[in-house]
Design an enzyme around this catalytic site. Structure first.
Site, PDB file in Angstrom:
ATOM      1  N   ASN A 152      11.920   7.999  -9.240  1.00 21.49           N
ATOM      2  CA  ASN A 152      12.056   6.622  -8.801  1.00 21.49           C
ATOM      3  C   ASN A 152      13.108   5.716  -9.833  1.00 21.49           C
ATOM      4  OD1 ASN A 152       9.587   6.798 -10.008  1.00 21.49           O
ATOM      5  ND2 ASN A 152       9.666   4.753 -10.302  1.00 21.49           N
ATOM      6  N   THR A 242      -8.588   0.020  11.047  1.00 21.96           N
ATOM      7  CA  THR A 242      -7.917  -0.043  12.140  1.00 21.96           C
ATOM      8  C   THR A 242      -6.256   0.292  11.841  1.00 21.96           C
ATOM      9  OG1 THR A 242      -9.183  -1.598  13.250  1.00 21.96           O
ATOM     10  CG2 THR A 242      -7.083  -1.417  14.156  1.00 21.96           C
ATOM     11  N   CYS A 330       7.815  -1.868 -10.710  1.00 22.01           N
ATOM     12  CA  CYS A 330       6.314  -2.243 -11.135  1.00 22.01           C
ATOM     13  C   CYS A 330       6.395  -2.663 -12.660  1.00 22.01           C
ATOM     14  CB  CYS A 330       5.317  -1.187 -11.003  1.00 22.01           C
ATOM     15  SG  CYS A 330       5.614  -0.596  -9.108  1.00 22.01           S
TER      16      CYS A 330
HETATM   17  N1  PLP Z   1       5.784   6.685  -5.748  1.00 20.52           N
HETATM   18  C1  PLP Z   1       6.954   6.825  -6.140  1.00 20.52           C
HETATM   19  C2  PLP Z   1       7.692   7.554  -6.594  1.00 20.52           C
HETATM   20  C3  PLP Z   1       7.731   5.289  -6.040  1.00 20.52           C
HETATM   21  O1  PLP Z   1       8.861   5.092  -6.204  1.00 20.52           O
HETATM   22  C4  PLP Z   1       6.687   4.318  -5.526  1.00 20.52           C
HETATM   23  C5  PLP Z   1       7.527   3.074  -5.385  1.00 20.52           C
HETATM   24  O2  PLP Z   1       8.236   2.584  -6.065  1.00 20.52           O
HETATM   25  C6  PLP Z   1       5.593   4.513  -5.231  1.00 20.52           C
HETATM   26  C7  PLP Z   1       5.028   5.772  -5.396  1.00 20.52           C
HETATM   27  C8  PLP Z   1       4.673   3.389  -4.605  1.00 20.52           C
HETATM   28  O3  PLP Z   1       4.982   3.208  -3.519  1.00 20.52           O
HETATM   29  P1  PLP Z   1       4.276   2.020  -2.306  1.00 20.52           P
HETATM   30  O4  PLP Z   1       4.898   0.835  -3.049  1.00 20.52           O
HETATM   31  O5  PLP Z   1       4.700   2.174  -1.107  1.00 20.52           O
HETATM   32  O6  PLP Z   1       2.913   1.979  -2.767  1.00 20.52           O
END
Ligand code: PLP
Length: 409
Positions: A152, A242, A330
Protein backbone atom coordinates in the site's frame (compact mmCIF):
# COMPACT_ATOMS: atom_id res chain seq x y z
CA UNK A 1 -13.08 25.83 -0.65
CA UNK A 2 -10.48 25.48 -3.42
CA UNK A 3 -10.83 22.42 -5.67
CA UNK A 4 -9.37 19.27 -4.16
CA UNK A 5 -6.65 17.38 -6.04
CA UNK A 6 -7.06 13.92 -4.62
CA UNK A 7 -3.89 11.83 -4.88
CA UNK A 8 -4.45 9.50 -1.93
CA UNK A 9 -6.31 6.69 -3.65
CA UNK A 10 -4.38 3.95 -1.85
CA UNK A 11 -6.03 5.24 1.35
CA UNK A 12 -9.54 5.34 -0.08
CA UNK A 13 -11.29 6.21 -3.33
CA UNK A 14 -14.21 8.28 -4.48
CA UNK A 15 -17.36 6.15 -4.88
CA UNK A 16 -18.11 5.85 -8.62
CA UNK A 17 -21.43 7.47 -9.63
CA UNK A 18 -22.45 4.16 -11.28
CA UNK A 19 -21.90 2.43 -7.95
CA UNK A 20 -24.07 4.98 -6.14
CA UNK A 21 -26.83 4.37 -8.72
CA UNK A 22 -26.58 0.59 -8.29
CA UNK A 23 -26.82 0.87 -4.49
CA UNK A 24 -29.58 3.46 -4.23
CA UNK A 25 -32.63 1.11 -4.43
CA UNK A 26 -31.25 -0.93 -1.51
CA UNK A 27 -31.17 2.17 0.72
CA UNK A 28 -34.60 3.33 -0.41
CA UNK A 29 -37.39 0.91 -1.33
CA UNK A 30 -35.44 -2.39 -1.03
CA UNK A 31 -34.27 -2.11 2.58
CA UNK A 32 -35.46 -5.56 3.75
CA UNK A 33 -33.41 -8.04 5.70
CA UNK A 34 -32.13 -10.56 3.12
CA UNK A 35 -32.74 -13.42 5.59
CA UNK A 36 -36.47 -12.67 5.99
CA UNK A 37 -38.92 -14.90 4.16
CA UNK A 38 -41.46 -12.46 2.68
CA UNK A 39 -41.33 -11.68 -1.02
CA UNK A 40 -39.63 -8.22 -0.96
CA UNK A 41 -36.87 -9.66 1.24
CA UNK A 42 -36.38 -12.47 -1.25
CA UNK A 43 -35.81 -9.84 -3.94
CA UNK A 44 -33.08 -8.33 -1.76
CA UNK A 45 -31.60 -11.76 -1.13
CA UNK A 46 -31.44 -12.48 -4.87
CA UNK A 47 -29.69 -9.16 -5.50
CA UNK A 48 -27.07 -10.14 -2.95
CA UNK A 49 -26.58 -13.56 -4.53
CA UNK A 50 -26.29 -11.97 -7.98
CA UNK A 51 -23.60 -9.69 -6.53
CA UNK A 52 -21.81 -12.75 -5.13
CA UNK A 53 -21.83 -14.33 -8.60
CA UNK A 54 -20.39 -11.15 -10.10
CA UNK A 55 -17.60 -11.08 -7.52
CA UNK A 56 -16.91 -14.79 -8.14
CA UNK A 57 -16.71 -14.18 -11.92
CA UNK A 58 -14.32 -11.26 -11.42
CA UNK A 59 -12.01 -13.50 -9.37
CA UNK A 60 -11.44 -15.90 -12.25
CA UNK A 61 -14.70 -17.84 -12.16
CA UNK A 62 -14.55 -19.25 -8.62
CA UNK A 63 -17.68 -20.71 -7.03
CA UNK A 64 -20.00 -18.05 -5.57
CA UNK A 65 -20.04 -19.94 -2.26
CA UNK A 66 -16.29 -19.37 -2.02
CA UNK A 67 -16.97 -15.62 -1.54
CA UNK A 68 -17.67 -14.31 1.97
CA UNK A 69 -18.78 -10.71 2.35
CA UNK A 70 -17.19 -8.86 5.26
CA UNK A 71 -17.08 -5.30 6.59
CA UNK A 72 -13.58 -4.39 5.33
CA UNK A 73 -10.21 -5.84 4.36
CA UNK A 74 -9.10 -5.72 7.99
CA UNK A 75 -11.92 -8.08 8.86
CA UNK A 76 -11.15 -10.31 5.87
CA UNK A 77 -7.49 -10.49 6.92
CA UNK A 78 -8.32 -11.19 10.57
CA UNK A 79 -10.79 -13.87 9.53
CA UNK A 80 -8.26 -15.48 7.19
CA UNK A 81 -5.51 -15.65 9.80
CA UNK A 82 -7.37 -16.30 13.05
CA UNK A 83 -9.80 -18.57 11.19
CA UNK A 84 -6.92 -20.71 9.88
CA UNK A 85 -5.03 -20.70 13.19
CA UNK A 86 -8.16 -21.65 15.16
CA UNK A 87 -8.98 -24.45 12.71
CA UNK A 88 -5.48 -25.96 13.05
CA UNK A 89 -4.44 -25.66 16.71
CA UNK A 90 -1.66 -28.26 16.38
CA UNK A 91 0.43 -26.26 13.89
CA UNK A 92 2.23 -23.27 15.30
CA UNK A 93 4.29 -21.70 12.54
CA UNK A 94 3.09 -18.78 10.42
CA UNK A 95 5.04 -16.82 7.80
CA UNK A 96 4.36 -13.28 6.68
CA UNK A 97 6.49 -10.29 5.63
CA UNK A 98 8.04 -7.27 7.30
CA UNK A 99 6.07 -4.88 5.07
CA UNK A 100 2.46 -6.00 5.46
CA UNK A 101 -0.31 -3.55 6.22
CA UNK A 102 -1.02 -3.39 9.97
CA UNK A 103 -4.15 -5.49 9.31
CA UNK A 104 -1.71 -8.42 8.86
CA UNK A 105 1.45 -7.16 10.55
CA UNK A 106 -0.25 -6.51 13.90
CA UNK A 107 -2.15 -9.80 13.66
CA UNK A 108 1.25 -11.50 13.27
CA UNK A 109 2.47 -9.75 16.45
CA UNK A 110 -0.69 -10.86 18.25
CA UNK A 111 -0.07 -14.47 17.18
CA UNK A 112 3.42 -14.21 18.68
CA UNK A 113 1.90 -13.00 21.96
CA UNK A 114 -0.36 -16.08 21.84
CA UNK A 115 2.68 -18.34 21.60
CA UNK A 116 2.89 -19.04 17.84
CA UNK A 117 6.13 -18.76 15.88
CA UNK A 118 5.78 -16.02 13.30
CA UNK A 119 8.49 -15.21 10.76
CA UNK A 120 8.40 -11.76 9.18
CA UNK A 121 10.34 -12.17 5.92
CA UNK A 122 12.57 -9.19 5.07
CA UNK A 123 12.56 -7.26 1.81
CA UNK A 124 15.47 -5.75 -0.10
CA UNK A 125 16.11 -2.04 -0.55
CA UNK A 126 13.60 -1.90 -3.39
CA UNK A 127 10.90 -3.51 -1.21
CA UNK A 128 11.12 -6.83 -3.06
CA UNK A 129 10.59 -10.09 -1.26
CA UNK A 130 13.74 -11.89 -0.11
CA UNK A 131 12.93 -15.22 -1.77
CA UNK A 132 15.95 -17.00 -0.31
CA UNK A 133 14.91 -16.04 3.23
CA UNK A 134 11.39 -17.10 2.42
CA UNK A 135 12.32 -20.59 1.24
CA UNK A 136 14.71 -20.98 4.22
CA UNK A 137 12.02 -20.44 6.85
CA UNK A 138 9.49 -22.95 5.46
CA UNK A 139 9.16 -25.76 8.05
CA UNK A 140 7.33 -29.09 8.11
CA UNK A 141 4.94 -27.62 10.71
CA UNK A 142 4.31 -24.35 8.83
CA UNK A 143 0.57 -23.74 8.98
CA UNK A 144 0.11 -20.74 6.74
CA UNK A 145 1.80 -18.07 4.68
CA UNK A 146 0.26 -14.61 4.33
CA UNK A 147 1.82 -12.26 1.77
CA UNK A 148 0.38 -9.06 0.45
CA UNK A 149 -0.16 -8.83 -3.30
CA UNK A 150 0.95 -5.20 -3.61
CA UNK A 151 2.28 -2.87 -0.97
CA UNK A 152 0.00 0.00 0.00
CA UNK A 153 2.90 2.43 0.60
CA UNK A 154 5.23 1.77 -2.32
CA UNK A 155 2.99 -0.14 -4.75
CA UNK A 156 5.66 -2.88 -5.02
CA UNK A 157 4.04 -6.09 -6.29
CA UNK A 158 5.02 -9.45 -4.81
CA UNK A 159 5.17 -12.47 -7.18
CA UNK A 160 2.27 -14.17 -5.42
CA UNK A 161 1.60 -16.74 -8.15
CA UNK A 162 5.20 -18.02 -8.03
CA UNK A 163 5.42 -17.95 -4.25
CA UNK A 164 2.14 -19.84 -3.88
CA UNK A 165 3.32 -22.46 -6.37
CA UNK A 166 6.63 -22.95 -4.54
CA UNK A 167 4.78 -23.31 -1.22
CA UNK A 168 2.35 -25.90 -2.57
CA UNK A 169 5.17 -27.85 -4.25
CA UNK A 170 7.02 -27.91 -0.91
CA UNK A 171 4.02 -28.78 1.23
CA UNK A 172 0.49 -28.77 -0.21
CA UNK A 173 -1.07 -28.54 3.26
CA UNK A 174 0.31 -25.03 3.92
CA UNK A 175 -2.52 -22.51 3.61
CA UNK A 176 -1.68 -19.57 1.32
CA UNK A 177 -3.34 -16.22 1.99
CA UNK A 178 -2.86 -12.99 0.09
CA UNK A 179 -4.00 -9.51 1.03
CA UNK A 180 -5.09 -8.18 -2.35
CA UNK A 181 -6.55 -4.95 -1.01
CA UNK A 182 -4.34 -2.80 -3.25
CA UNK A 183 -4.68 -4.98 -6.34
CA UNK A 184 -8.41 -5.79 -6.53
CA UNK A 185 -9.71 -3.77 -9.45
CA UNK A 186 -6.15 -2.90 -10.54
CA UNK A 187 -4.57 -6.26 -11.43
CA UNK A 188 -6.26 -9.45 -12.67
CA UNK A 189 -7.03 -11.79 -9.77
CA UNK A 190 -7.44 -15.13 -11.51
CA UNK A 191 -7.99 -17.65 -8.74
CA UNK A 192 -8.56 -20.44 -11.25
CA UNK A 193 -5.56 -19.45 -13.37
CA UNK A 194 -2.33 -17.75 -12.27
CA UNK A 195 -3.43 -17.56 -8.63
CA UNK A 196 -4.77 -21.10 -8.49
CA UNK A 197 -2.49 -22.02 -5.58
CA UNK A 198 -3.91 -19.26 -3.37
CA UNK A 199 -6.41 -20.55 -0.75
CA UNK A 200 -7.55 -17.28 0.84
CA UNK A 201 -7.68 -13.76 -0.62
CA UNK A 202 -8.85 -10.51 1.01
CA UNK A 203 -9.86 -7.11 -0.27
CA UNK A 204 -12.25 -4.24 0.43
CA UNK A 205 -14.54 -2.07 -1.61
CA UNK A 206 -13.34 1.39 -0.73
CA UNK A 207 -10.03 1.03 -2.56
CA UNK A 208 -11.79 0.41 -5.89
CA UNK A 209 -14.52 3.06 -6.00
CA UNK A 210 -17.08 1.17 -3.89
CA UNK A 211 -17.99 2.53 -0.45
CA UNK A 212 -16.28 1.98 2.88
CA UNK A 213 -17.79 -0.74 5.06
CA UNK A 214 -17.73 -3.71 2.69
CA UNK A 215 -15.05 -6.26 1.96
CA UNK A 216 -14.72 -9.79 0.71
CA UNK A 217 -12.77 -12.90 1.55
CA UNK A 218 -12.24 -15.76 -0.88
CA UNK A 219 -12.07 -19.09 0.94
CA UNK A 220 -11.19 -21.95 -1.38
CA UNK A 221 -13.69 -24.76 -0.92
CA UNK A 222 -12.35 -27.24 1.63
CA UNK A 223 -9.92 -24.80 3.30
CA UNK A 224 -10.32 -25.15 7.06
CA UNK A 225 -11.22 -21.68 8.38
CA UNK A 226 -13.21 -21.13 11.58
CA UNK A 227 -15.64 -18.19 11.63
CA UNK A 228 -14.28 -15.00 13.16
CA UNK A 229 -17.66 -13.36 13.88
CA UNK A 230 -20.00 -15.76 15.64
CA UNK A 231 -23.75 -15.20 15.92
CA UNK A 232 -26.41 -15.67 13.26
CA UNK A 233 -26.44 -18.07 10.35
CA UNK A 234 -25.58 -15.49 7.67
CA UNK A 235 -23.03 -16.37 4.99
CA UNK A 236 -23.74 -20.04 5.74
CA UNK A 237 -22.65 -19.55 9.34
CA UNK A 238 -19.19 -18.39 8.27
CA UNK A 239 -19.67 -14.67 9.01
CA UNK A 240 -22.49 -13.70 11.33
CA UNK A 241 -24.25 -10.34 11.05
CA UNK A 242 -26.97 -9.05 8.74
CA UNK A 243 -25.43 -8.53 5.32
CA UNK A 244 -25.11 -4.97 4.08
CA UNK A 245 -26.83 -5.61 0.77
CA UNK A 246 -26.55 -2.09 -0.64
CA UNK A 247 -22.79 -2.05 -0.14
CA UNK A 248 -22.40 -5.61 -1.42
CA UNK A 249 -24.24 -4.62 -4.62
CA UNK A 250 -21.93 -1.60 -4.82
CA UNK A 251 -18.82 -3.77 -4.44
CA UNK A 252 -19.93 -6.03 -7.29
CA UNK A 253 -20.71 -3.04 -9.53
CA UNK A 254 -17.30 -1.51 -8.74
CA UNK A 255 -15.56 -4.72 -9.82
CA UNK A 256 -17.52 -4.74 -13.07
CA UNK A 257 -16.55 -1.11 -13.73
CA UNK A 258 -12.90 -1.83 -12.99
CA UNK A 259 -12.90 -4.54 -15.64
CA UNK A 260 -14.40 -2.20 -18.29
CA UNK A 261 -11.60 -0.49 -20.28
CA UNK A 262 -9.16 -1.82 -17.71
CA UNK A 263 -6.04 -1.79 -19.89
CA UNK A 264 -6.73 1.64 -21.32
CA UNK A 265 -7.35 3.14 -17.87
CA UNK A 266 -4.25 1.48 -16.45
CA UNK A 267 -2.08 2.83 -19.25
CA UNK A 268 -3.44 6.36 -18.81
CA UNK A 269 -2.85 6.25 -15.06
CA UNK A 270 0.65 4.84 -15.58
CA UNK A 271 1.54 7.66 -17.99
CA UNK A 272 0.33 10.29 -15.52
CA UNK A 273 2.25 8.66 -12.66
CA UNK A 274 5.40 8.34 -14.77
CA UNK A 275 5.23 12.00 -15.76
CA UNK A 276 4.73 13.06 -12.15
CA UNK A 277 7.68 10.90 -11.16
CA UNK A 278 10.10 12.02 -13.84
CA UNK A 279 9.26 15.72 -13.45
CA UNK A 280 9.56 15.69 -9.66
CA UNK A 281 12.79 13.71 -9.75
CA UNK A 282 14.18 16.19 -12.30
CA UNK A 283 13.10 19.27 -10.34
CA UNK A 284 13.86 18.23 -6.75
CA UNK A 285 17.47 17.51 -5.74
CA UNK A 286 18.25 14.63 -3.35
CA UNK A 287 15.16 12.61 -4.00
CA UNK A 288 14.70 8.91 -4.74
CA UNK A 289 11.75 6.75 -5.69
CA UNK A 290 11.02 4.16 -3.03
CA UNK A 291 10.63 0.83 -4.81
CA UNK A 292 11.37 2.60 -8.10
CA UNK A 293 13.29 -0.32 -9.56
CA UNK A 294 10.75 -2.95 -8.53
CA UNK A 295 7.62 -4.04 -10.39
CA UNK A 296 5.05 -1.55 -9.07
CA UNK A 297 1.39 -0.68 -9.30
CA UNK A 298 0.86 1.84 -12.07
CA UNK A 299 -0.93 4.32 -9.79
CA UNK A 300 1.57 4.66 -6.93
CA UNK A 301 4.55 6.99 -6.48
CA UNK A 302 6.41 6.98 -3.18
CA UNK A 303 9.20 9.56 -3.02
CA UNK A 304 11.91 9.70 -0.38
CA UNK A 305 12.83 13.34 -0.07
CA UNK A 306 16.00 13.77 1.91
CA UNK A 307 16.34 16.23 4.78
CA UNK A 308 12.71 17.14 5.19
CA UNK A 309 9.70 16.21 7.34
CA UNK A 310 6.89 14.29 5.63
CA UNK A 311 4.21 15.93 7.78
CA UNK A 312 5.41 19.41 6.80
CA UNK A 313 5.12 18.55 3.11
CA UNK A 314 1.62 17.16 3.60
CA UNK A 315 0.42 20.32 5.35
CA UNK A 316 1.88 22.53 2.62
CA UNK A 317 0.37 20.34 -0.10
CA UNK A 318 -2.93 20.45 1.71
CA UNK A 319 -2.80 24.26 1.76
CA UNK A 320 -2.70 24.02 -2.05
CA UNK A 321 -5.67 21.63 -2.07
CA UNK A 322 -3.50 18.56 -2.76
CA UNK A 323 -4.23 15.40 -0.76
CA UNK A 324 -1.33 12.95 -0.42
CA UNK A 325 0.03 10.77 2.32
CA UNK A 326 3.30 10.26 4.14
CA UNK A 327 2.92 6.52 4.57
CA UNK A 328 0.01 4.15 5.07
CA UNK A 329 -3.18 5.94 6.04
CA UNK A 330 -2.98 4.27 9.41
CA UNK A 331 0.54 5.45 10.23
CA UNK A 332 0.23 9.00 8.94
CA UNK A 333 -0.52 11.27 11.85
CA UNK A 334 2.12 9.50 13.92
CA UNK A 335 5.75 10.58 13.92
CA UNK A 336 7.04 7.00 13.84
CA UNK A 337 8.70 6.28 10.52
CA UNK A 338 6.81 3.67 8.57
CA UNK A 339 7.78 0.04 9.27
CA UNK A 340 7.68 -0.53 5.50
CA UNK A 341 10.32 2.10 4.74
CA UNK A 342 12.41 0.97 7.71
CA UNK A 343 12.29 -2.60 6.38
CA UNK A 344 13.55 -1.24 3.04
CA UNK A 345 16.46 0.43 4.86
CA UNK A 346 15.63 3.84 3.49
CA UNK A 347 18.44 6.14 4.75
CA UNK A 348 17.85 8.04 7.99
CA UNK A 349 17.82 11.38 6.15
CA UNK A 350 14.84 10.28 4.02
CA UNK A 351 12.78 7.89 6.10
CA UNK A 352 10.87 10.78 7.70
CA UNK A 353 10.53 12.60 4.40
CA UNK A 354 8.60 10.18 2.30
CA UNK A 355 5.45 11.17 0.50
CA UNK A 356 3.05 8.94 -1.39
CA UNK A 357 0.97 10.09 -4.33
CA UNK A 358 -1.62 7.52 -5.44
CA UNK A 359 -3.70 8.16 -8.55
CA UNK A 360 -7.01 6.80 -9.77
CA UNK A 361 -8.95 6.66 -13.02
CA UNK A 362 -10.39 10.07 -12.10
CA UNK A 363 -6.97 11.77 -11.89
CA UNK A 364 -6.47 14.36 -14.63
CA UNK A 365 -3.40 15.70 -16.45
CA UNK A 366 -4.17 19.20 -15.11
CA UNK A 367 -4.05 17.90 -11.56
CA UNK A 368 -0.66 16.30 -12.17
CA UNK A 369 0.60 19.56 -13.75
CA UNK A 370 -0.44 21.47 -10.65
CA UNK A 371 1.51 19.12 -8.35
CA UNK A 372 4.56 19.37 -10.61
CA UNK A 373 4.25 23.15 -10.38
CA UNK A 374 3.89 23.54 -6.61
CA UNK A 375 5.64 20.62 -4.97
CA UNK A 376 9.29 21.49 -5.80
CA UNK A 377 8.79 24.95 -4.25
CA UNK A 378 7.25 23.40 -1.12
CA UNK A 379 10.30 21.15 -0.78
CA UNK A 380 12.76 24.00 -1.35
CA UNK A 381 11.04 26.21 1.25
CA UNK A 382 10.94 23.48 3.87
CA UNK A 383 14.55 22.55 3.29
CA UNK A 384 15.59 26.10 4.10
CA UNK A 385 14.27 25.43 7.62
CA UNK A 386 16.20 22.16 7.98
CA UNK A 387 19.29 22.22 10.23
CA UNK A 388 20.87 19.73 7.79
CA UNK A 389 20.45 22.00 4.78
CA UNK A 390 23.06 24.54 3.68
CA UNK A 391 20.96 27.45 2.45
CA UNK A 392 23.83 29.25 0.71
CA UNK A 393 25.00 26.24 -1.27
CA UNK A 394 21.46 24.91 -1.70
CA UNK A 395 22.81 21.47 -0.75
CA UNK A 396 22.96 19.17 2.28
CA UNK A 397 25.55 19.86 4.96
CA UNK A 398 28.56 17.55 5.15
CA UNK A 399 27.21 15.49 8.10
CA UNK A 400 23.93 14.92 6.25
CA UNK A 401 25.72 13.69 3.15
CA UNK A 402 27.30 10.96 5.27
CA UNK A 403 23.87 9.83 6.44
CA UNK A 404 22.40 9.97 2.98
CA UNK A 405 23.20 6.69 1.36
CA UNK A 406 20.87 5.95 -1.48
CA UNK A 407 19.75 2.33 -1.59
CA UNK A 408 21.62 0.14 -4.03
CA UNK A 409 19.42 -1.62 -6.50
N1 PLP B 1 -4.53 -4.23 3.52
C1 PLP B 1 -3.96 -3.30 2.74
C2 PLP B 1 -2.84 -3.70 1.82
C3 PLP B 1 -4.42 -1.99 2.77
O1 PLP B 1 -3.85 -1.07 1.98
C4 PLP B 1 -5.46 -1.64 3.66
C5 PLP B 1 -5.91 -0.24 3.77
O2 PLP B 1 -5.14 0.69 3.52
C6 PLP B 1 -6.03 -2.66 4.45
C7 PLP B 1 -5.54 -3.93 4.34
C8 PLP B 1 -7.16 -2.36 5.38
O3 PLP B 1 -8.30 -2.08 4.62
P1 PLP B 1 -9.68 -1.68 5.29
O4 PLP B 1 -9.60 -0.23 5.55
O5 PLP B 1 -10.71 -2.01 4.26
O6 PLP B 1 -9.84 -2.47 6.52
Amino acid sequence: MQPVIYLDNNATTRVAPEVVDAMRPYFEELYFNPSSIYEPARVVHSAMEEARKTVARSLGGIRPDEVLFTGCATESNNTAIFGTVNANPARKHVITTAVEHPAIYEVGKELQRRGLDVDFIPVDKQGQLDMAAFVRVLRPDTLMVSLMHANNETGVIFPIADVARIIKETNPSIVVHTDATQTAGKLPLDLRGSLKHVDLLSFSGHKLHAPKGVGALYVRRGTPCRPFLIGGHQEEGRRAGTENVALIVGLARALELAAENHDEVEERVRQLRDRLESELVARIPFVQVNGGEAVRLSNTLNLAIHLIEGEGMLYQLSADGICASSGSACTSGSLEPSHVLRAMQIPFTAVHGSVRFSLSRYTTADEIDRVIEVFPTIVANLRRLSPYWDVERNAPRAEAIELMQPPES
